[in-house]
Design a protein around this motif. Structure first.
Motif, short mmCIF file in Angstrom:
data_model
loop_
_atom_site.label_atom_id
_atom_site.label_comp_id
_atom_site.label_asym_id
_atom_site.label_seq_id
_atom_site.Cartn_x
_atom_site.Cartn_y
_atom_site.Cartn_z
N GLY A 28 35.19 19.91 29.39
CA GLY A 28 34.46 20.61 28.33
C GLY A 28 33.10 20.05 27.99
O GLY A 28 32.39 20.58 27.14
N ALA A 29 32.72 18.95 28.65
CA ALA A 29 31.40 18.36 28.38
C ALA A 29 30.30 19.28 28.90
O ALA A 29 30.49 20.04 29.85
CB ALA A 29 31.29 16.99 29.04
N LYS A 30 29.13 19.21 28.26
CA LYS A 30 27.99 20.02 28.65
C LYS A 30 26.79 19.12 28.91
O LYS A 30 26.72 17.98 28.46
CB LYS A 30 27.64 21.01 27.53
N GLY A 62 22.56 13.60 22.09
CA GLY A 62 23.31 14.74 22.58
C GLY A 62 23.84 14.57 23.99
O GLY A 62 24.56 15.42 24.50
N ASN A 63 23.47 13.46 24.64
CA ASN A 63 24.00 13.14 25.96
C ASN A 63 25.42 12.62 25.81
O ASN A 63 25.66 11.66 25.08
CB ASN A 63 23.10 12.08 26.63
N TYR A 64 26.38 13.27 26.47
CA TYR A 64 27.78 12.92 26.26
C TYR A 64 28.08 11.45 26.52
O TYR A 64 28.77 10.80 25.72
CB TYR A 64 28.69 13.79 27.14
N ASP A 65 27.56 10.90 27.60
CA ASP A 65 27.82 9.49 27.90
C ASP A 65 27.19 8.57 26.86
O ASP A 65 27.78 7.56 26.48
CB ASP A 65 27.27 9.14 29.29
N ALA A 66 26.00 8.93 26.39
CA ALA A 66 25.34 8.14 25.35
C ALA A 66 26.12 8.22 24.05
O ALA A 66 26.24 7.23 23.32
CB ALA A 66 23.91 8.63 25.15
N TRP A 87 28.07 12.81 12.40
CA TRP A 87 28.54 12.73 13.78
C TRP A 87 29.42 13.93 14.12
O TRP A 87 29.32 14.50 15.20
CB TRP A 87 29.32 11.42 14.00
N MET A 88 30.27 14.32 13.18
CA MET A 88 31.15 15.46 13.44
C MET A 88 30.37 16.76 13.63
O MET A 88 30.78 17.64 14.37
CB MET A 88 32.17 15.63 12.32
N GLU A 89 29.24 16.88 12.96
CA GLU A 89 28.43 18.09 13.09
C GLU A 89 27.99 18.31 14.54
O GLU A 89 27.76 19.44 14.97
CB GLU A 89 27.21 18.00 12.18
N SER A 90 27.87 17.21 15.30
CA SER A 90 27.42 17.30 16.69
C SER A 90 28.57 17.23 17.69
O SER A 90 28.33 17.25 18.90
CB SER A 90 26.42 16.16 16.99
N ALA A 91 29.79 17.14 17.20
CA ALA A 91 30.96 17.04 18.08
C ALA A 91 31.33 18.44 18.56
O ALA A 91 31.96 19.20 17.84
CB ALA A 91 32.12 16.38 17.35
N TYR A 92 30.93 18.78 19.79
CA TYR A 92 31.11 20.15 20.25
C TYR A 92 32.38 20.37 21.07
O TYR A 92 32.71 21.51 21.40
CB TYR A 92 29.88 20.59 21.05
N PHE A 93 33.09 19.29 21.44
CA PHE A 93 34.40 19.48 22.08
C PHE A 93 35.29 18.29 21.79
O PHE A 93 34.85 17.28 21.25
CB PHE A 93 34.26 19.79 23.58
N HIS A 94 36.57 18.42 22.14
CA HIS A 94 37.58 17.49 21.65
C HIS A 94 37.39 16.05 22.10
O HIS A 94 37.81 15.13 21.40
CB HIS A 94 38.98 17.97 22.07
N MET A 95 36.77 15.82 23.26
CA MET A 95 36.59 14.44 23.71
C MET A 95 35.63 13.69 22.78
O MET A 95 35.72 12.46 22.65
CB MET A 95 36.08 14.41 25.15
#
Length: 237
Positions: A28-30, A62-66, A87-95
């Motif tokens: 689900g990461a983008k 916004g970089n998933y790994d970062a 932080w939750m505002e930017s949490a776009y998927f469950h991971m």
């Protein structure tokens, strides 16, 4: 001394692999993301651990790994409830919600209060993060820091609502019942009964049904391995 954010991003990118990137995208990461295995981040954790200014920059990228590295190095003693809400505002998927935000939150003194508030929003990823935070807490903290009556009511609410709850919330609620049954001795029997009543749950990713182990099965496995009452030493690795 201020750490150069761009240099840290370059260090992170050097640890990437296309195979890992494909796995994350499948979960689900983008974009943007590099594809860095979590274990490969350990040298960066050792180098930057506790640098909250850097953690905030990494997460905001916004970089998933970062974002993941941000959770690993975060200085939870300096973070506020407002920080976690942002932080939750930017949490776009469950991971991100369950394995970055919730894990980091679980090391704060106000974890339960924030988790309770998120669960009440009835928003999918907020609920997922809230219940996941309880899973991390139950598996790490001593039983006496929890209110037995409160946890018992939460089990009742999960039993009544899990099958109609949002998709990822169902997964986290199932995990919560298992965590109570495995790690909280005072409610082990009730959690096992609730798990049996809940049975199997349906969770989907891109309209594809995922294979999810029932809470009953997870508790049963812990019973068979004599692991009831299990507590891990650390929340964040």
């Amino acid at each position: 001394m201020k750490i150069d954010f761009e240099l840290v991003m370059e260090e992170l990118e050097k640890l990437s692999s296309e195979r890992t990137k494909k796995i994350y995208i499948g979960q689900g990461a983008k974009e943007p993301l590099f594809g860095v295995a979590t274990g490969a981040m350990k040298p960066l954790d050792k180098k930057y651990h506790g640098n909250q200014e850097l953690a905030n920059e990494l997460y905001a990228s916004g970089n998933y790994d970062a974002m993941y590295l941000a959770g690993v190095i975060a200085n939870v003693e300096t973070m506020s409830e407002d920080n976690f809400d942002k932080w939750m505002e930017s949490a776009y998927f469950h991971m991100i919600s369950d394995y970055i935000v919730a894990v980091t939150l679980a090391e704060t003194s106000f974890a339960q209060e924030v988790a309770d508030r998120w669960i009440k929003t009835e928003k999918e990823l907020y609920m997922s993060a809230g219940f996941s935070c309880y899973c991390w807490l139950l598996g790490n903290q001593s039983d006496d820091v929890f209110d037995t009556v409160k946890l018992s009511k939460m089990l009742d609410e999960v039993k009544a609502n899990i099958h109609s709850a949002p998709n990822r919330a169902r997964y986290a609620m199932n995990s919560f019942v298992a965590a109570v049954g495995v790690s909280y001795l005072l409610l082990h029997e009730k959690a096992y009964e609730v798990a049996q009543e809940i049975g199997e749950i349906d969770v989907y990713r891109d309209d594809k049904k995922l294979k999810v182990s029932s809470a009953e099965n997870e508790i049963k496995k812990a019973i068979d391995k004599n692991r009831i009452g299990f507590k891990r030493k650390n929340v964040r690795c």
